[in-house]
Design a protein around this motif. Structure first.
Motif, PDB file in Angstrom:
ATOM      1  N   HIS A  75       0.826  -1.211   0.000  1.00 25.37           N
ATOM      2  CA  HIS A  75       0.000   0.000   0.000  1.00 25.37           C
ATOM      3  C   HIS A  75       0.861   1.261   0.000  1.00 25.37           C
ATOM      4  N   SER A  78       2.059   1.653  -3.548  1.00 28.99           N
ATOM      5  CA  SER A  78       0.960   2.146  -4.370  1.00 28.99           C
ATOM      6  C   SER A  78       0.798   3.650  -4.200  1.00 28.99           C
ATOM      7  N   ARG A  79       0.925   4.115  -2.968  1.00 29.40           N
ATOM      8  CA  ARG A  79       0.772   5.559  -2.741  1.00 29.40           C
ATOM      9  C   ARG A  79       1.933   6.362  -3.298  1.00 29.40           C
ATOM     10  N   GLU A  99     -17.954   1.225  -9.345  1.00 30.07           N
ATOM     11  CA  GLU A  99     -17.369   1.082  -8.008  1.00 30.07           C
ATOM     12  C   GLU A  99     -15.975   0.469  -8.050  1.00 30.07           C
ATOM     13  N   VAL A 102     -13.861   3.406  -8.621  1.00 31.24           N
ATOM     14  CA  VAL A 102     -13.840   4.295  -7.464  1.00 31.24           C
ATOM     15  C   VAL A 102     -12.974   3.685  -6.360  1.00 31.24           C
ATOM     16  N   ALA A 103     -12.971   2.350  -6.257  1.00 30.17           N
ATOM     17  CA  ALA A 103     -12.148   1.678  -5.249  1.00 30.17           C
ATOM     18  C   ALA A 103     -10.673   2.033  -5.414  1.00 30.17           C
ATOM     19  N   GLY A 104     -10.282   2.366  -6.650  1.00 27.50           N
ATOM     20  CA  GLY A 104      -8.897   2.746  -6.888  1.00 27.50           C
ATOM     21  C   GLY A 104      -8.566   4.148  -6.408  1.00 27.50           C
ATOM     22  N   TYR A 106      -9.017   5.331  -3.394  1.00 34.75           N
ATOM     23  CA  TYR A 106      -8.944   5.359  -1.929  1.00 34.75           C
ATOM     24  C   TYR A 106      -7.960   6.401  -1.416  1.00 34.75           C
ATOM     25  N   ALA A 107      -6.738   6.338  -1.952  1.00 35.28           N
ATOM     26  CA  ALA A 107      -5.682   7.196  -1.402  1.00 35.28           C
ATOM     27  C   ALA A 107      -5.956   8.681  -1.641  1.00 35.28           C
ATOM     28  N   ARG A 109      -9.012  10.076  -1.903  1.00 32.13           N
ATOM     29  CA  ARG A 109     -10.239  10.590  -1.269  1.00 32.13           C
ATOM     30  C   ARG A 109      -9.900  11.128   0.106  1.00 32.13           C
ATOM     31  N   ARG A 165      -9.162   0.900 -13.195  1.00 28.84           N
ATOM     32  CA  ARG A 165      -8.965   0.932 -11.749  1.00 28.84           C
ATOM     33  C   ARG A 165      -7.528   1.305 -11.407  1.00 28.84           C
ATOM     34  N   THR A 169      -5.689   5.235  -9.446  1.00 30.23           N
ATOM     35  CA  THR A 169      -4.784   5.516  -8.328  1.00 30.23           C
ATOM     36  C   THR A 169      -3.804   6.646  -8.655  1.00 30.23           C
TER      37      THR A 169
END
Lengths: 272, 295
Positions: A75, A78-79, A99, A102-104, A106-107, A109, A165, A169
């Protein structure tokens, strides 16, 4: 093209007695579409797993933009801006197409859970913005479905959703693990075009592929791996023409002595 | 209606208390943690409520707040320890936790009454219990597609993929586990008030099993699942008992097996078509352009 985004140096990963990735050096310039080829078991996917933090390297370093990422968790990596897709598509069951994308996000939001509890207007705006952005990304990768469950879609579409997705990110570097596996020629060409459009939008792409056509047509440069080592590097055409690569793929008997791993292989009676 | 209400009021109350417990388990399951530890957090809530009631005469609001806080705190502490374990080892560890809870309750006589147990003044009514269930449901409905909610679902479905999207699976699981402790703590306070007596066996294996069974039966993919599950799980034996005596537990067991065989995703399954059609409506958008199909 001298500006390196990803620099891998002396990367090593052993599983018991097998060295899956053996002292690999690799440079991916910023803004390039880099191909990574190699026969089955060459260590391509292991390399992807090392770069994304799924495996911890035994030795060596992975620099993204000059900063060490080897040893970080997936993680965190990924960030930092490295994301990937999977050889066997791994979408999240239960999410519809929007969705999934949108799940991608996360960082990126920001709204807290508390603000979503009280329906804070900023949170609702952010949700809408995410859905809109997901919609754009899906249009960009050529997916028309929106509210269907992703697991009910055809395979080729699922791969596109997975790429959308990954793009969600905001990556600097996208690793595509066999993006055209199981696709016909037409679909592969479409993926190739998609990869080019990703580069044009500022992404750097590393494509792991068996499909030589795709590498030849769409990659700026390529690496060829065999038995965990880098066998060849250059333009895709140079790689394909390299006798060492032809040995690795087609196993020309007379020249095989050049590869230590193949020498060992020949003395192993279990292998044909 | 009046007769029915008198007969079934307590059934509804206990169904709602169990729904709270099942919701607690579901919150952990949301992030992929199969946990029976709700019984432990229930005990924390329940015995704290009994203590507050007995020694300070505290009202229900104080009891609920303390129960929620203690449940949250204990769960947060345990999450650091337990969440290092892999899925089924984690489940086993929570079973062990329930066993330990009983021993702790027995030995902490000063606070729990030991093997004798302790009485509680009833301070909740049905409206309060239903309001609590509704509050939890509201929170879960709001969080379902929030940043955290989507991350929790992603971690449950594929933790590695979630991590590659920037989600820290450990944090997400720890938060879910702590939140499940909070809800179970509240449920413990409610159950103690409803029963008016709690002992070492109140928050034990039977309760742990009931909450997990209600969750599985109702469905683990939507927050409405555990509520439906708890209503069926508590209500059905009562209804059966009023017609035939002595077969209620048999019926519940058979029902659980049948549902697991024929509806492995539970009674409430958001993947089912009718559910989806309604679920996707509020997102008002242009219909996606249909690809032209030429045959």
């Amino acid at each position: 093209m001298t500006d390196a985004l990803l620099t891998i140096a002396g990367l090593k990963k052993r599983f018991g007695g097998v060295t899956a990735v053996d002292d690999v050096d690799m440079v991916v310039p910023r803004g390039a579409v880099m191909g990574l080829m190699g026969p089955n078991g060459a260590g391509k996917t292991s390399l992807v797993n090392l770069v994304t933090g799924f495996y911890r390297p035994d030795e060596g370093s992975v620099l993204l933009d000059g900063r060490e990422v080897a040893g970080l968790s997936p993680h965190q990596i990924s960030r930092r801006g490295i994301t990937r897709t999977y050889q066997n598509v791994r979408l999240l069951s239960g999410f519809n197409v929007l969705e999934q994308v949108v799940a991608g996000m996360y960082a990126s939001r920001k709204a807290s859970s508390l603000s979503s509890l009280v329906m804070w207007p900023a949170e609702r705006r952010e949700r809408r913005a995410c859905l809109e952005r997901a919609d754009e990304l899906l249009t960009r990768v050529g997916v028309t479905e929106r509210h269907e469950l992703a697991e009910n879609l055809p395979y080729g579409t699922q791969r596109r959703v997975e790429i959308a997705r990954a793009l969600a990110t905001d990556p600097q570097l996208v690793l595509l693990d066999e993006p055209t596996a199981g696709m016909n020629r037409e679909e592969s060409v479409a993926v190739g075009e998609l990869i080019c459009s990703m580069r044009d939008q500022g992404c750097t792409v590393l494509v792991v592929e068996h499909n030589m056509r795709l590498i030849l047509d769409y990659c700026d440069q390529a690496y060829v791996m065999s038995f965990g080592q880098v066998l060849s590097h250059g333009t895709p055409q140079e790689c394909v023409d390299d006798p060492a690569v032809q040995k690795a793929y087609f196993g020309k008997e007379n020249d095989a002595s050049g590869i230590p791993a193949l020498r060992e292989l020949r003395s192993d009676p279990r292998r044909p | 209606m009046g007769g029915f209400w008198d007969q079934y009021r307590s059934v509804v109350e206990f169904a709602m208390a169990n729904a709270l417990f099942a919701l607690g388990s579901w919150i952990a399951m949301w992030a992929g943690v199969f946990s029976m530890a709700g019984a432990t957090f229930g005990a924390v809530g329940g015995f704290s409520a009994a203590y507050l009631d007995l020694h300070m005469g505290a009202g229900i609001v104080v009891q609920l707040l303390v129960g929620a806080g203690l449940g949250l705190g204990v769960a947060a502490l345990l999450s650091v320890l337990l969440l290092k374990l892999e899925s089924h080892w984690m489940a086993m560890a929570t079973v062990a936790l329930v066993l330990i809870t009983r021993v702790v309750v027995l030995s902490a006589e000063e606070y729990t009454g030991g093997s004798v147990g302790t009485g509680v003044t009833r301070r909740v009514d049905l409206v309060t219990v239903i309001a609590l269930v509704a509050l939890v449901c509201y929170a879960l409905a709001r969080l379902r597609r929030s940043r955290y909610g989507m991350a929790a679902h992603a971690v449950r479905e594929d933790a590695a993929v979630a991590a590659a999207l920037g989600v820290n699976p450990f944090t997400v699981r720890a938060v879910a586990f702590a939140a499940s402790g909070l809800v179970a703590g509240v449920a413990g306070v409610v159950l103690a008030n409803l029963l008016q007596y709690i002992g070492p066996d109140t928050f034990f294996i039977t309760l742990a099993f009931t909450m997990v069974a209600a969750m599985v039966l109702g469905g683990t993919y939507h927050w409405a699942g555990p509520i439906v599950g708890a209503i069926v799980f508590v209500g059905l034996p009562e209804v059966v008992r009023s017609y035939v005596d002595g077969v209620d537990e048999l019926m519940t067991g058979a029902l659980l097996v049948l549902i697991m065989v024929f509806m492995p995703r539970g009674l409430i399954d958001p993947r089912r078509q009718w559910f989806r059609r309604r679920a996707s409506q509020p997102v008002a958008q242009e219909p996606a352009p249909q690809p032209e199909v030429v045959r």
